[in-house]
Motif scaffolding. Sequence first.
Motif, PDB file in Angstrom:
ATOM      1  N   MET A 112      48.197  22.514  77.540  1.00  0.00           N
ATOM      2  CA  MET A 112      49.383  22.878  78.307  1.00  0.00           C
ATOM      3  C   MET A 112      49.628  21.982  79.513  1.00  0.00           C
ATOM      4  O   MET A 112      50.706  21.429  79.669  1.00  0.00           O
ATOM      5  CB  MET A 112      49.258  24.341  78.758  1.00  0.00           C
ATOM      6  N   ASN A 113      48.635  21.835  80.376  1.00  0.00           N
ATOM      7  CA  ASN A 113      48.852  21.178  81.655  1.00  0.00           C
ATOM      8  C   ASN A 113      49.151  19.693  81.545  1.00  0.00           C
ATOM      9  O   ASN A 113      49.545  19.078  82.534  1.00  0.00           O
ATOM     10  CB  ASN A 113      47.643  21.399  82.569  1.00  0.00           C
ATOM     11  N   SER A 114      48.985  19.095  80.376  1.00  0.00           N
ATOM     12  CA  SER A 114      49.266  17.670  80.169  1.00  0.00           C
ATOM     13  C   SER A 114      50.386  17.449  79.157  1.00  0.00           C
ATOM     14  O   SER A 114      50.498  16.363  78.579  1.00  0.00           O
ATOM     15  CB  SER A 114      47.986  16.948  79.709  1.00  0.00           C
ATOM     16  N   SER A 115      51.227  18.432  78.949  1.00  0.00           N
ATOM     17  CA  SER A 115      52.286  18.349  77.932  1.00  0.00           C
ATOM     18  C   SER A 115      53.197  17.145  78.106  1.00  0.00           C
ATOM     19  O   SER A 115      53.698  16.573  77.136  1.00  0.00           O
ATOM     20  CB  SER A 115      53.127  19.630  77.937  1.00  0.00           C
ATOM     21  N   GLY A 116      53.411  16.731  79.340  1.00  0.00           N
ATOM     22  CA  GLY A 116      54.293  15.595  79.611  1.00  0.00           C
ATOM     23  C   GLY A 116      53.815  14.303  78.978  1.00  0.00           C
ATOM     24  O   GLY A 116      54.622  13.428  78.655  1.00  0.00           O
ATOM     25  N   GLU A 117      52.492  14.169  78.756  1.00  0.00           N
ATOM     26  CA  GLU A 117      51.953  12.961  78.139  1.00  0.00           C
ATOM     27  C   GLU A 117      52.490  12.782  76.718  1.00  0.00           C
ATOM     28  O   GLU A 117      52.770  11.660  76.292  1.00  0.00           O
ATOM     29  CB  GLU A 117      50.423  13.009  78.126  1.00  0.00           C
ATOM     30  N   ALA A 118      52.608  13.854  75.978  1.00  0.00           N
ATOM     31  CA  ALA A 118      53.149  13.778  74.615  1.00  0.00           C
ATOM     32  C   ALA A 118      54.655  13.557  74.653  1.00  0.00           C
ATOM     33  O   ALA A 118      55.195  12.724  73.918  1.00  0.00           O
ATOM     34  CB  ALA A 118      52.809  15.054  73.848  1.00  0.00           C
ATOM     35  N   VAL A 119      55.336  14.295  75.511  1.00  0.00           N
ATOM     36  CA  VAL A 119      56.806  14.213  75.573  1.00  0.00           C
ATOM     37  C   VAL A 119      57.257  12.816  75.955  1.00  0.00           C
ATOM     38  O   VAL A 119      58.165  12.253  75.334  1.00  0.00           O
ATOM     39  CB  VAL A 119      57.368  15.278  76.540  1.00  0.00           C
ATOM     40  N   ILE A 120      56.627  12.208  76.961  1.00  0.00           N
ATOM     41  CA  ILE A 120      57.073  10.884  77.417  1.00  0.00           C
ATOM     42  C   ILE A 120      56.907   9.833  76.320  1.00  0.00           C
ATOM     43  O   ILE A 120      57.716   8.909  76.209  1.00  0.00           O
ATOM     44  CB  ILE A 120      56.367  10.464  78.732  1.00  0.00           C
ATOM     45  N   GLN A 121      55.888   9.976  75.481  1.00  0.00           N
ATOM     46  CA  GLN A 121      55.710   9.017  74.384  1.00  0.00           C
ATOM     47  C   GLN A 121      56.900   9.058  73.421  1.00  0.00           C
ATOM     48  O   GLN A 121      57.421   8.016  73.020  1.00  0.00           O
ATOM     49  CB  GLN A 121      54.414   9.307  73.628  1.00  0.00           C
ATOM     50  N   ALA A 122      57.318  10.257  73.034  1.00  0.00           N
ATOM     51  CA  ALA A 122      58.462  10.390  72.120  1.00  0.00           C
ATOM     52  C   ALA A 122      59.746   9.922  72.797  1.00  0.00           C
ATOM     53  O   ALA A 122      60.569   9.238  72.179  1.00  0.00           O
ATOM     54  CB  ALA A 122      58.603  11.837  71.657  1.00  0.00           C
ATOM     55  N   VAL A 123      59.913  10.294  74.072  1.00  0.00           N
ATOM     56  CA  VAL A 123      61.115   9.897  74.815  1.00  0.00           C
ATOM     57  C   VAL A 123      61.209   8.373  74.886  1.00  0.00           C
ATOM     58  O   VAL A 123      62.275   7.798  74.635  1.00  0.00           O
ATOM     59  CB  VAL A 123      61.102  10.521  76.233  1.00  0.00           C
ATOM     60  N   ASN A 124      60.119   7.720  75.205  1.00  0.00           N
ATOM     61  CA  ASN A 124      60.138   6.257  75.302  1.00  0.00           C
ATOM     62  C   ASN A 124      60.347   5.594  73.949  1.00  0.00           C
ATOM     63  O   ASN A 124      61.084   4.621  73.834  1.00  0.00           O
ATOM     64  CB  ASN A 124      58.845   5.744  75.948  1.00  0.00           C
ATOM     65  N   PHE A 125      59.706   6.111  72.912  1.00  0.00           N
ATOM     66  CA  PHE A 125      59.812   5.515  71.589  1.00  0.00           C
ATOM     67  C   PHE A 125      61.233   5.618  71.032  1.00  0.00           C
ATOM     68  O   PHE A 125      61.775   4.653  70.500  1.00  0.00           O
ATOM     69  CB  PHE A 125      58.819   6.176  70.629  1.00  0.00           C
ATOM     70  N   TYR A 126      61.843   6.805  71.162  1.00  0.00           N
ATOM     71  CA  TYR A 126      63.174   7.035  70.593  1.00  0.00           C
ATOM     72  C   TYR A 126      64.309   6.893  71.606  1.00  0.00           C
ATOM     73  O   TYR A 126      65.463   7.109  71.252  1.00  0.00           O
ATOM     74  CB  TYR A 126      63.238   8.423  69.942  1.00  0.00           C
ATOM     75  N   LYS A 127      63.980   6.592  72.860  1.00  0.00           N
ATOM     76  CA  LYS A 127      64.998   6.455  73.919  1.00  0.00           C
ATOM     77  C   LYS A 127      65.820   7.738  74.036  1.00  0.00           C
ATOM     78  O   LYS A 127      67.056   7.720  74.040  1.00  0.00           O
ATOM     79  CB  LYS A 127      65.912   5.249  73.678  1.00  0.00           C
ATOM     80  N   ILE A 128      65.132   8.871  74.131  1.00  0.00           N
ATOM     81  CA  ILE A 128      65.785  10.178  74.198  1.00  0.00           C
ATOM     82  C   ILE A 128      66.197  10.461  75.633  1.00  0.00           C
ATOM     83  O   ILE A 128      65.394  10.333  76.559  1.00  0.00           O
ATOM     84  CB  ILE A 128      64.853  11.292  73.678  1.00  0.00           C
ATOM     85  N   ASP A 129      67.441  10.836  75.811  1.00  0.00           N
ATOM     86  CA  ASP A 129      67.966  11.210  77.121  1.00  0.00           C
ATOM     87  C   ASP A 129      67.410  12.591  77.482  1.00  0.00           C
ATOM     88  O   ASP A 129      67.408  13.486  76.633  1.00  0.00           O
ATOM     89  CB  ASP A 129      69.501  11.258  77.051  1.00  0.00           C
TER      90      ASP A 129
END
Length: 187
Positions: free
Chosen positions: A65-82
């Motif tokens: 839970m406390n590190s969820s942003g680590e997974a999210v930022i990878q997908a956001v950067n890879f797919y350029k998600i707004d």
Amino acid sequence: MKLIVGLGNPGKEYEKTRHNAGFCVMDELAKLCHTSIEQKKFNALIGTTQISGEQVMLMKPQTYMNSSGEAVIQAVNFYKIDPKDILVIHDDLDIPVGKLRIRTQGSSGGQKGMQSIMNHLHTQEISRIRVGIDKNPLIPIVDYVLGKVAKEDLKNYEDSVKRAADAAYMSITHSIEEVMNRYNKNE
């Protein structure tokens, strides 16, 4: 691409705990989307689908839970998600069991998984569905959130998980404001 993230902790010992409300909602949402969330990518389990021409990624971070942003930022950067195309689903101690609250921005309210995502994305403008788990002043917060939903609350909790999945599904083809109008009004 839209990214819908359900927060929780990986592992059998955390299944069906209050803190895994986001994972429970994602399992229901996967059924609605006729997909599964089993592919390992971005330190997460993901599933992808297309709904009404919209590419959608469903994510259950496996970082705890406390590190969820680590997974999210990878997908956001890879797919350029707004960040405006991200919806996060998580538990909330300040909302009664059976209730939902949908917001488009704001603080994490102490939810460390949400805070991690906001820190990694450098914004509070992230839509979220908060699933009420209530709190018990007699039980330390960590023990409470990592505990199972009480039998007397189970029906209300399961109903809220299904409503949260319905709201998340609606967010794929409707604005978050329309989702809020529909799901926040009777709460």
